[in-house]
Design a protein around this motif. Structure first.
Motif, PDB file in Angstrom:
ATOM      1  N   ALA A 144       0.843  -1.202   0.000  1.00  0.00           N
ATOM      2  CA  ALA A 144       0.000   0.000   0.000  1.00  0.00           C
ATOM      3  C   ALA A 144       0.875   1.247   0.000  1.00  0.00           C
ATOM      4  N   ARG A 145       1.950   1.201   0.766  1.00  0.00           N
ATOM      5  CA  ARG A 145       2.879   2.329   0.802  1.00  0.00           C
ATOM      6  C   ARG A 145       3.593   2.488  -0.542  1.00  0.00           C
ATOM      7  N   ARG A 146       3.982   1.366  -1.151  1.00  0.00           N
ATOM      8  CA  ARG A 146       4.710   1.402  -2.418  1.00  0.00           C
ATOM      9  C   ARG A 146       3.818   1.881  -3.565  1.00  0.00           C
ATOM     10  N   CYS A 147       2.545   1.501  -3.558  1.00  0.00           N
ATOM     11  CA  CYS A 147       1.647   1.779  -4.683  1.00  0.00           C
ATOM     12  C   CYS A 147       0.737   2.980  -4.468  1.00  0.00           C
ATOM     13  N   ARG A 148       0.959   3.782  -3.439  1.00  0.00           N
ATOM     14  CA  ARG A 148       0.013   4.845  -3.114  1.00  0.00           C
ATOM     15  C   ARG A 148      -0.072   5.944  -4.177  1.00  0.00           C
ATOM     16  N   GLU A 149       0.952   6.147  -5.004  1.00  0.00           N
ATOM     17  CA  GLU A 149       0.919   7.239  -5.988  1.00  0.00           C
ATOM     18  C   GLU A 149       0.743   6.755  -7.426  1.00  0.00           C
ATOM     19  N   THR A 150       0.516   5.472  -7.614  1.00  0.00           N
ATOM     20  CA  THR A 150       0.380   4.970  -8.981  1.00  0.00           C
ATOM     21  C   THR A 150      -1.028   5.200  -9.508  1.00  0.00           C
ATOM     22  N   SER A 151      -1.163   5.231 -10.813  1.00  0.00           N
ATOM     23  CA  SER A 151      -2.491   5.418 -11.400  1.00  0.00           C
ATOM     24  C   SER A 151      -3.210   4.068 -11.545  1.00  0.00           C
ATOM     25  N   ARG A 152      -2.475   2.975 -11.591  1.00  0.00           N
ATOM     26  CA  ARG A 152      -3.078   1.637 -11.743  1.00  0.00           C
ATOM     27  C   ARG A 152      -2.860   0.857 -10.444  1.00  0.00           C
ATOM     28  N   LYS A 153      -3.649   1.191  -9.438  1.00  0.00           N
ATOM     29  CA  LYS A 153      -3.450   0.638  -8.103  1.00  0.00           C
ATOM     30  C   LYS A 153      -3.640  -0.876  -8.042  1.00  0.00           C
ATOM     31  N   LYS A 154      -4.674  -1.410  -8.725  1.00  0.00           N
ATOM     32  CA  LYS A 154      -4.917  -2.857  -8.662  1.00  0.00           C
ATOM     33  C   LYS A 154      -3.752  -3.647  -9.237  1.00  0.00           C
ATOM     34  N   ALA A 155      -3.261  -3.223 -10.381  1.00  0.00           N
ATOM     35  CA  ALA A 155      -2.136  -3.930 -11.016  1.00  0.00           C
ATOM     36  C   ALA A 155      -0.887  -3.818 -10.135  1.00  0.00           C
ATOM     37  N   CYS A 156      -0.681  -2.657  -9.562  1.00  0.00           N
ATOM     38  CA  CYS A 156       0.479  -2.454  -8.692  1.00  0.00           C
ATOM     39  C   CYS A 156       0.394  -3.337  -7.449  1.00  0.00           C
TER      40      CYS A 156
END
Length: 119
Positions: free
Chosen positions: A66-78
């Motif tokens: 959650a911390r690593r993927c918090r700024e991505t646009s494709r959260k599910k894939a991340c």
């Protein structure tokens, strides 16, 4: 008479040497049995140590991803990619991208197309 004294002296020395050899043999047999029992004890200790398992505390992959993927646009894939990488490596690099030197396993995982798997 002189010859008799020499014979008695030689027999006395021989008897002392023989008693010394017998004492050494009996003590070495005790040492061997204690050595064998010590080997058996060490083997048993190694077996017991092998049976014990040490489990590292579980790494909280959900929080780390959650911390690593918090700024991505494709959260599910991340989350999906990060979760599978974290499950294999039990670590996630800090921050939202980069910093892969802190977790080399995470940085080296690749997809079938030889692209970096982990976000």
């Amino acid at each position: 008479m002189e010859k008799m004294k020499v014979v008695v002296f030689v027999m006395l020395i021989s008897l002392l040497l023989l008693s010394q050899v017998l004492a050494d043999v009996s003590s070495s047999s005790n040492d061997e049995t204690s050595f064998v029992s010590q080997i058996q004890t060490n083997d048993e200790n190694q077996v017991e140590a092998f049976k014990r398992t040490y489990h590292r505390p579980r790494f909280n992959c959900g929080y780390a991803c959650a911390r690593r993927c918090r700024e991505t646009s494709r959260k599910k894939a991340c989350y999906r990619a990060c979760g599978s990488c974290c499950a294999k490596c039990q670590c996630v690099p800090p921050g939202t991208s980069g910093n892969t030197a802190s977790c080399p396993c995470y940085a080296n995982l690749r997809t079938h197309g030889n692209k970096l798997k982990c976000p």
